[in-house]
Scaffold this motif. Sequence first.
Motif, PDB file in Angstrom:
ATOM      1  N   TYR A 265      11.791 -13.516   4.666  1.00  0.00           N
ATOM      2  CA  TYR A 265      11.115 -13.521   3.366  1.00  0.00           C
ATOM      3  C   TYR A 265       9.860 -12.640   3.395  1.00  0.00           C
ATOM      4  O   TYR A 265       9.628 -11.829   2.495  1.00  0.00           O
ATOM      5  N   MET A 266       9.053 -12.790   4.454  1.00  0.00           N
ATOM      6  CA  MET A 266       7.820 -12.008   4.516  1.00  0.00           C
ATOM      7  C   MET A 266       8.102 -10.518   4.709  1.00  0.00           C
ATOM      8  O   MET A 266       7.386  -9.673   4.161  1.00  0.00           O
ATOM      9  N   LYS A 267       9.120 -10.200   5.454  1.00  0.00           N
ATOM     10  CA  LYS A 267       9.376  -8.783   5.745  1.00  0.00           C
ATOM     11  C   LYS A 267      10.131  -8.085   4.609  1.00  0.00           C
ATOM     12  O   LYS A 267       9.788  -6.964   4.220  1.00  0.00           O
ATOM     13  N   THR A 268      11.148  -8.746   4.062  1.00  0.00           N
ATOM     14  CA  THR A 268      11.977  -8.074   3.063  1.00  0.00           C
ATOM     15  C   THR A 268      11.464  -8.256   1.637  1.00  0.00           C
ATOM     16  O   THR A 268      11.582  -7.341   0.817  1.00  0.00           O
ATOM     17  N   VAL A 269      10.913  -9.416   1.332  1.00  0.00           N
ATOM     18  CA  VAL A 269      10.437  -9.685  -0.029  1.00  0.00           C
ATOM     19  C   VAL A 269       8.963  -9.330  -0.195  1.00  0.00           C
ATOM     20  O   VAL A 269       8.563  -8.703  -1.183  1.00  0.00           O
ATOM     21  N   LEU A 270       8.121  -9.730   0.780  1.00  0.00           N
ATOM     22  CA  LEU A 270       6.685  -9.479   0.668  1.00  0.00           C
ATOM     23  C   LEU A 270       6.265  -8.169   1.324  1.00  0.00           C
ATOM     24  O   LEU A 270       5.114  -7.755   1.198  1.00  0.00           O
ATOM     25  N   GLY A 271       7.171  -7.524   2.060  1.00  0.00           N
ATOM     26  CA  GLY A 271       6.851  -6.234   2.660  1.00  0.00           C
ATOM     27  C   GLY A 271       5.921  -6.308   3.850  1.00  0.00           C
ATOM     28  O   GLY A 271       5.250  -5.316   4.176  1.00  0.00           O
ATOM     29  N   ALA A 272       5.855  -7.421   4.534  1.00  0.00           N
ATOM     30  CA  ALA A 272       4.984  -7.558   5.698  1.00  0.00           C
ATOM     31  C   ALA A 272       5.631  -6.903   6.921  1.00  0.00           C
ATOM     32  O   ALA A 272       6.855  -6.834   7.036  1.00  0.00           O
ATOM     33  N   THR A 273       4.798  -6.452   7.852  1.00  0.00           N
ATOM     34  CA  THR A 273       5.312  -5.919   9.104  1.00  0.00           C
ATOM     35  C   THR A 273       5.688  -7.085  10.026  1.00  0.00           C
ATOM     36  O   THR A 273       5.280  -8.228   9.803  1.00  0.00           O
ATOM     37  N   ALA A 274       6.435  -6.775  11.065  1.00  0.00           N
ATOM     38  CA  ALA A 274       6.785  -7.819  12.039  1.00  0.00           C
ATOM     39  C   ALA A 274       5.533  -8.348  12.724  1.00  0.00           C
ATOM     40  O   ALA A 274       5.486  -9.525  13.129  1.00  0.00           O
ATOM     41  N   PHE A 275       4.500  -7.513  12.861  1.00  0.00           N
ATOM     42  CA  PHE A 275       3.244  -7.960  13.474  1.00  0.00           C
ATOM     43  C   PHE A 275       2.585  -9.031  12.614  1.00  0.00           C
ATOM     44  O   PHE A 275       2.072 -10.037  13.138  1.00  0.00           O
ATOM     45  N   VAL A 276       2.577  -8.826  11.296  1.00  0.00           N
ATOM     46  CA  VAL A 276       2.009  -9.834  10.387  1.00  0.00           C
ATOM     47  C   VAL A 276       2.835 -11.115  10.436  1.00  0.00           C
ATOM     48  O   VAL A 276       2.294 -12.231  10.427  1.00  0.00           O
ATOM     49  N   VAL A 277       4.156 -10.981  10.491  1.00  0.00           N
ATOM     50  CA  VAL A 277       5.024 -12.153  10.614  1.00  0.00           C
ATOM     51  C   VAL A 277       4.696 -12.910  11.899  1.00  0.00           C
ATOM     52  O   VAL A 277       4.581 -14.141  11.914  1.00  0.00           O
ATOM     53  N   GLY A 278       4.515 -12.172  12.989  1.00  0.00           N
ATOM     54  CA  GLY A 278       4.164 -12.802  14.254  1.00  0.00           C
ATOM     55  C   GLY A 278       2.852 -13.554  14.182  1.00  0.00           C
ATOM     56  O   GLY A 278       2.722 -14.669  14.695  1.00  0.00           O
ATOM     57  N   TRP A 279       1.851 -12.960  13.530  1.00  0.00           N
ATOM     58  CA  TRP A 279       0.564 -13.631  13.375  1.00  0.00           C
ATOM     59  C   TRP A 279       0.701 -14.893  12.519  1.00  0.00           C
ATOM     60  O   TRP A 279       0.026 -15.904  12.769  1.00  0.00           O
ATOM     61  N   SER A 280       1.558 -14.848  11.515  1.00  0.00           N
ATOM     62  CA  SER A 280       1.762 -16.025  10.669  1.00  0.00           C
ATOM     63  C   SER A 280       2.325 -17.189  11.476  1.00  0.00           C
ATOM     64  O   SER A 280       1.839 -18.329  11.375  1.00  0.00           O
ATOM     65  N   LEU A 281       3.350 -16.908  12.281  1.00  0.00           N
ATOM     66  CA  LEU A 281       3.929 -17.969  13.100  1.00  0.00           C
ATOM     67  C   LEU A 281       2.950 -18.432  14.171  1.00  0.00           C
ATOM     68  O   LEU A 281       2.884 -19.620  14.493  1.00  0.00           O
ATOM     69  N   ALA A 282       2.171 -17.488  14.721  1.00  0.00           N
ATOM     70  CA  ALA A 282       1.156 -17.870  15.708  1.00  0.00           C
ATOM     71  C   ALA A 282       0.101 -18.770  15.075  1.00  0.00           C
ATOM     72  O   ALA A 282      -0.401 -19.696  15.730  1.00  0.00           O
TER      73      ALA A 282
END
Length: 463
Positions: A44-61
């Motif tokens: 959702y964050m990468k395809t819909v919100l356009g976040a990078t994998a780094f931002v996704v990683g920080w979110s889960l962290a």
Amino acid sequence: MNLAGWKNKAGAGAAAPFVIQLLVIMFVVEFVKGALLLTILPVYMKTVLGATAFVVGWSLAAQYIGDNVFRTPVGWLIDKAGYRLSMLIGILLSGSSVLIMATFTHHAWMVAACAMLGVGTAPLWPAVIAGTTEVAGDKAKGTIMSVVYMAWLSGTGLGPVVINFFIHGSNYGPAYRLLLISMGVVLLIALFLPRKPLLREEGEKREESRHAPAGVVFPAGAAMEAGADPLGEAVTAAGGGAAAAAAMPAAGKKPLGERVKLYFGEVRASLREMNVSVLLFPAMFIQTFALGVLTPILTLYAREVLHLSPGQYSMLLIVGGGAAVALLVPVGKLVDRKGIKGLLTVGLIFSSVSLLALGFIRQLAAVYVVVGLLGIGYALIIPSWNALIASCVPKEKRGAVWGFFLTIEGLGMIVGPIVSGKLWDAFGPSVPFTVSGSVLLLLLALQWRILAKSRGNAANRTG
């Protein structure tokens, strides 16, 4: 009926209303977490919100940071305020985090919501472990904890699978609605939890009768969330934490800062007495780091690299997770009978080879085979690794040391997703799998040295 009444009721244990409530809450909350962390947020964050994998990683962290930071304060909150208030606060925070994720689109809001989710779910494992073992008593503690872990595994496994059927292309609305309804259900259940832990009730009665300070109980000080240490030996520490606290009857009257210093002082003294291999600490971090590296990119890999449909991805999770769940109990029995080294060695080899291969395989049939092998590998690792850690901790020190150990393991789950996202963005989708597999090979070498040291210490203690 209060908790004391449920404990004394004939045929209580796993069938006690309080235990059933906790197990349902455990299942549903882990269902929501699994759906969010493994399926929804990465894509959702990468395809819909356009976040990078780094931002996704920080979110889960951020979720793991919130969980780890608030573990010890939550233990005190449960002791002072009881199960009902602690769980209600946690569920309200968790539900609010899901609402934020469903409503806002800015990346900062998503990171903040993930941190809130971690804080909100922090009371879950401490409350469930402390409450169920209180009701079951020492004789049934092993049985009740096996039930607890099955509730956790079922929720964590089913969440990512079921939620795929509520995602329609880029429309995540039905998925978020299901998760919000689920949090509403557990909120209603939490309203009927007892106010106080049984041990606190008994302590207050003793205080009234003896006019003396009641012992401070840390029902969850050493039993942390299993996302960092699934099926961990920490279950045995629930009693150990209470025993350690009971040895300090005056601590309840000390200020919070003094109690924190007292706890860390006891941890330092215990570690010096244990004389464990210094390699144990990086090994604990590495073990969860390898898993944390996979968390934010597993779904991205399935959707963007393998181009799997939600149904195919669900089947992939069933193959890997089903193999792990089916083998956990038999492997645990084998560890008790055959020892740690052989099973842990095989598990680390299976898992590392599977991860090294997974980043480069593109044929679906081969992917299913490798994922099944990975599930078998982790089924061998989890009981063996926890037995290894337990072998390094003398029984009389469990209450003081387990919380510290689990915090180290929790750091791996914080750092892993951050590193994983950066590796994906900078070097491509195969590199996180290569790093995770290589780290497990390093752990394979470390565990041989740790086992040799722990066996030597055990011989010295019994000699």
